[in-house]
Write a protein that holds these residues in place. Structure first.
Motif, mmCIF file in Angstrom:
data_model
loop_
_atom_site.group_PDB
_atom_site.id
_atom_site.type_symbol
_atom_site.label_atom_id
_atom_site.label_comp_id
_atom_site.label_asym_id
_atom_site.label_seq_id
_atom_site.Cartn_x
_atom_site.Cartn_y
_atom_site.Cartn_z
ATOM 1 N N GLY A 30 0.808 -1.214 0.000
ATOM 2 C CA GLY A 30 0.000 0.000 0.000
ATOM 3 C C GLY A 30 0.839 1.260 0.000
ATOM 4 N N VAL A 31 1.950 1.239 0.739
ATOM 5 C CA VAL A 31 2.852 2.395 0.773
ATOM 6 C C VAL A 31 3.400 2.693 -0.618
ATOM 7 C CG1 VAL A 31 5.135 3.154 1.555
ATOM 8 C CG2 VAL A 31 3.506 2.211 3.189
ATOM 9 N N TYR A 32 3.924 1.663 -1.270
ATOM 10 C CA TYR A 32 4.537 1.893 -2.586
ATOM 11 C C TYR A 32 3.488 2.161 -3.653
ATOM 12 C CZ TYR A 32 9.123 0.914 -0.734
ATOM 13 O OH TYR A 32 10.295 1.006 -0.020
ATOM 14 N N LEU A 33 2.288 1.606 -3.508
ATOM 15 C CA LEU A 33 1.205 1.928 -4.433
ATOM 16 C C LEU A 33 0.812 3.393 -4.292
ATOM 17 C CD1 LEU A 33 -0.874 0.975 -6.518
ATOM 18 C CD2 LEU A 33 -2.382 0.347 -4.613
ATOM 19 N N THR A 34 0.750 3.875 -3.058
ATOM 20 C CA THR A 34 0.445 5.288 -2.819
ATOM 21 C C THR A 34 1.515 6.183 -3.416
ATOM 22 O OG1 THR A 34 -0.742 4.771 -0.756
ATOM 23 C CG2 THR A 34 0.051 7.025 -1.030
ATOM 24 N N ALA A 35 2.787 5.789 -3.234
ATOM 25 C CA ALA A 35 3.882 6.593 -3.773
ATOM 26 C C ALA A 35 3.858 6.623 -5.299
ATOM 27 C CB ALA A 35 5.218 6.043 -3.272
ATOM 28 N N PHE A 36 3.595 5.484 -5.920
ATOM 29 C CA PHE A 36 3.578 5.420 -7.388
ATOM 30 C C PHE A 36 2.371 6.154 -7.973
ATOM 31 C CE2 PHE A 36 6.686 1.877 -7.288
ATOM 32 C CZ PHE A 36 7.486 2.275 -8.343
ATOM 33 N N SER A 37 1.204 5.937 -7.379
ATOM 34 C CA SER A 37 -0.027 6.484 -7.960
ATOM 35 C C SER A 37 -0.299 7.922 -7.551
ATOM 36 C CB SER A 37 -1.220 5.617 -7.556
ATOM 37 O OG SER A 37 -1.475 5.725 -6.159
ATOM 38 N N GLY A 38 0.183 8.297 -6.350
ATOM 39 C CA GLY A 38 -0.114 9.624 -5.834
ATOM 40 C C GLY A 38 -1.529 9.764 -5.315
ATOM 41 N N LYS A 39 -2.291 8.662 -5.289
ATOM 42 C CA LYS A 39 -3.684 8.697 -4.875
ATOM 43 C C LYS A 39 -3.814 8.380 -3.384
ATOM 44 C CE LYS A 39 -5.048 9.299 -9.155
ATOM 45 N NZ LYS A 39 -5.596 10.602 -9.599
ATOM 46 N N VAL A 40 -4.668 9.129 -2.708
ATOM 47 C CA VAL A 40 -4.969 8.863 -1.305
ATOM 48 C C VAL A 40 -6.489 8.848 -1.146
ATOM 49 C CG1 VAL A 40 -2.844 9.831 -0.363
ATOM 50 C CG2 VAL A 40 -4.792 11.332 -0.767
ATOM 51 N N PHE A 41 -6.957 8.320 -0.007
ATOM 52 C CA PHE A 41 -8.392 8.267 0.228
ATOM 53 C C PHE A 41 -8.685 8.539 1.692
ATOM 54 C CE2 PHE A 41 -6.861 3.956 0.940
ATOM 55 C CZ PHE A 41 -7.559 3.556 2.075
ATOM 56 N N GLY A 42 -9.966 8.762 1.971
ATOM 57 C CA GLY A 42 -10.380 8.996 3.346
ATOM 58 C C GLY A 42 -9.893 10.334 3.885
ATOM 59 N N PRO A 43 -9.675 10.417 5.202
ATOM 60 C CA PRO A 43 -9.221 11.669 5.817
ATOM 61 C C PRO A 43 -7.881 12.167 5.261
ATOM 62 C CG PRO A 43 -9.994 10.136 7.492
ATOM 63 C CD PRO A 43 -9.943 9.368 6.206
ATOM 64 N N MET A 44 -7.078 11.266 4.696
ATOM 65 C CA MET A 44 -5.793 11.674 4.128
ATOM 66 C C MET A 44 -5.993 12.645 2.968
ATOM 67 S SD MET A 44 -2.567 10.998 4.804
ATOM 68 C CE MET A 44 -2.397 9.291 5.341
ATOM 69 N N ARG A 45 -7.021 12.435 2.182
ATOM 70 C CA ARG A 45 -7.299 13.327 1.057
ATOM 71 C C ARG A 45 -7.629 14.733 1.572
ATOM 72 N NH1 ARG A 45 -11.810 11.279 -2.943
ATOM 73 N NH2 ARG A 45 -10.155 9.734 -3.337
ATOM 74 N N THR A 46 -8.392 14.794 2.651
ATOM 75 C CA THR A 46 -8.733 16.090 3.250
ATOM 76 C C THR A 46 -7.490 16.784 3.791
ATOM 77 O OG1 THR A 46 -10.885 15.197 3.886
ATOM 78 C CG2 THR A 46 -10.184 17.226 4.963
ATOM 79 N N ALA A 47 -6.579 16.010 4.390
ATOM 80 C CA ALA A 47 -5.343 16.589 4.930
ATOM 81 C C ALA A 47 -4.495 17.191 3.823
ATOM 82 C CB ALA A 47 -4.548 15.510 5.674
ATOM 83 N N ASP A 48 -4.368 16.501 2.694
ATOM 84 C CA ASP A 48 -3.606 17.035 1.559
ATOM 85 C C ASP A 48 -4.264 18.287 0.994
ATOM 86 O OD1 ASP A 48 -1.494 15.338 1.592
ATOM 87 O OD2 ASP A 48 -2.071 14.155 -0.145
ATOM 88 N N ALA A 49 -5.581 18.263 0.865
ATOM 89 C CA ALA A 49 -6.303 19.414 0.315
ATOM 90 C C ALA A 49 -6.177 20.624 1.240
ATOM 91 C CB ALA A 49 -7.770 19.061 0.104
ATOM 92 N N ARG A 50 -6.229 20.389 2.523
ATOM 93 C CA ARG A 50 -6.113 21.479 3.492
ATOM 94 C C ARG A 50 -4.737 22.116 3.416
ATOM 95 N NH1 ARG A 50 -7.187 18.694 7.606
ATOM 96 N NH2 ARG A 50 -5.085 18.334 8.385
ATOM 97 N N LEU A 51 -3.707 21.306 3.233
ATOM 98 C CA LEU A 51 -2.347 21.827 3.148
ATOM 99 C C LEU A 51 -2.172 22.696 1.921
ATOM 100 C CD1 LEU A 51 0.658 21.668 4.210
ATOM 101 C CD2 LEU A 51 0.978 19.913 2.475
ATOM 102 N N GLU A 52 -2.728 22.238 0.792
ATOM 103 C CA GLU A 52 -2.515 22.946 -0.460
ATOM 104 C C GLU A 52 -3.201 24.313 -0.481
ATOM 105 O OE1 GLU A 52 -3.971 20.047 -3.153
ATOM 106 O OE2 GLU A 52 -2.118 18.864 -3.146
#
Length: 450
Positions: free
Chosen positions: A200-222
């Motif tokens: 899952g870690v390397y899939l996330t790194a390769f795809s750049g896709k996240v889900f759940g609260p992680m997506r909100t955390a990335d959006a909030r940062l940007e």
């Protein structure tokens, strides 16, 4: 009374999640646990909670870990305020090595995977390296905490040439297996949760896709403007102390292990190595006149001060873990799992029992000490491959550790990534639960096939 032994961790987790106050959660749970031990006397329970916290320092390993976490603050302050972290990140981006989001995440995941000898060293090294890279690419610190937390323990429990392997070996050597080492080594392909988590870690790194609260955390940062830190100076102000720390940890573990790093003292080695790294960093900055002696001292105490709140959480977590062991929380959960079980379901139930025990107590190694002595006789009695039963317990312990807000490993991952502890727990949990559900199903299939 047996059922009440699960009340303190349940209360701790509830307070931490609802009120988002981990200090109150740990203190209330600790007092409640000691009150139950004292025969429902809250006055004695409160006094014993203080003594239980003081008793943490009776264990040299605990004291070393706490000092290690304080000295991490000094080292991070030296590397950050000298401009060394910014210079390293700039060099990696300019060279193309971490120019894109994918490369930056792969660099951090690779660092965490490569340092499999000691989880704290892995977390610190990959976390400090990842901070400026993730900031530069608009990636959240919660995402960084997930990457480093989900590589350190899972890789350590798969590449068992470390303290994890030695600990597991020590726990199963008392059973009459033809080759205990083969049992431990044979657990690797059965450790579904750790393998799925790494995937899952390397899939996330390769795809750049996240889900759940992680997506909100990335959006909030940007949506926020990136804060300006110290200007880049020399990359050696970061990589040299880190190299000293990692190399020192390996060398000291080899030394304390009499030539075999597997037998070395992890807590002793990481404390010595972090102290050596702080010394090297300080002398380097003095030599180059980046800071005066007085400024260096102020930076060191400033960095240590930044760690005090989190070290307090770690201190309370260790005290609560000891109290829960005295109360018998883990033994009660394990006894429920070890009831009348169909053989085909035993691997899956061991995995879930280990996950629940680790989640409730905040410790994977403590879970292993409780459940492996149950899992091995079960495997022998029911004709289950011992490596499969061992893998279920090892993987379940890591799963519960990943989800628990009272876990010391999860806390150190938050420290290393520079993010809020409960935010890290909340954003990582969907990934851990998803991997655990698939792993549990795989253990059911394995139970049918063996």
């Amino acid at each position: 009374m047996d059922l009440l032994t699960v009340l303190p961790p349940v209360v701790a987790i509830a307070i931490a999640i609802i009120w988002r106050n981990v200090y109150a959660a740990l203190i209330v749970a600790l007092v409640l646990s000691e009150t139950l031990i004292a025969g429902f006397n809250p006055g004695i329970g409160a006094l014993e909670a203080i003594d239980r916290t003081v008793a943490v320092f009776e264990g040299t390993g605990n004291t070393r870990i706490l000092l290690f976490c304080l000295l991490i603050g000094a080292l991070i302050a030296f590397m950050r305020d000298s401009g060394g972290v910014a210079a390293t990140a700039k060099a990696m981006i300019n060279s193309g090595f971490a120019r894109t989001r994918r490369r930056a995440e792969l660099a951090v995941a690779g660092t965490g995977s490569a340092i499999f000898v000691e989880t704290n060293v892995s977390l610190l090294s990959s976390g400090v390296l990842g901070r400026p890279l993730y900031d530069a690419h608009g990636l959240s610190r919660e995402r960084l905490a997930y990457i480093i937390d989900s590589t350190s323990a899972p890789i350590s429990v798969i590449l068992l040439i470390n303290g994890w392997g030695a600990y597991a070996l020590g726990l199963i050597e008392q059973y009459e297996f033809d080759n205990a080492v083969a049992v431990v080594a044979g657990s690797v392909p059965w450790n579904f949760y750790a393998l799925l988590t790494l995937a899952g870690v390397y899939l996330t790194a390769f795809s750049g896709k996240v889900f759940g609260p992680m997506r909100t955390a990335d959006a909030r940062l940007e949506q926020h403007t990136e804060e300006q830190g110290p200007a880049p100076t020399k990359a050696s102000y970061m990589w040299l102390p880190l190299l000293v720390m990692v190399g020192g940890a390996l060398a000291f573990m080899t030394w304390t292990g009499g030539g075999n790093p597997i037998n070395g003292s992890g807590s002793q080695s990481i404390l010595w190595s972090i102290a050596l790294a702080v010394l090297v960093a300080g002398l380097l900055l003095l030599k180059d006149r980046v800071f005066s002696a007085g400024e260096l001292q102020r930076k060191a105490f400033q960095g240590i001060g930044e760690m005090v709140p989190l070290v307090t959480v770690l201190l309370l977590s260790i005290a609560l873990g000891a109290s829960l062991r005295a109360l018998g929380t883990g033994d009660y959960i394990a006894a429920i799992a070890a009831g009348t079980l169909p053989a085909m379901a035993v691997p899956a139930i061991l995995f879930l029992a280990a996950g629940l025990t680790s989640f409730m107590t905040g410790t994977s190694w403590g879970t292993y000490g409780i459940l492996i002595p149950i899992a091995m006789p079960l495997a022998q009695a029911l004709g289950i491959p011992p490596s499969l039963a061992l893998a279920a317990v090892l993987g379940g312990g890591v799963f519960g550790d990943h989800c628990s807000p009272i876990s010391d490993t999860t806390l150190i991952a938050s420290v290393a990534a520079g993010t809020d502890h409960l935010s890290h727990v909340r954003t990582q949990m969907p990934y851990a639960v998803a991997a655990a559900l698939v792993a549990a199903a795989m253990y059911l299939v394995a139970g049918l096939l063996v």
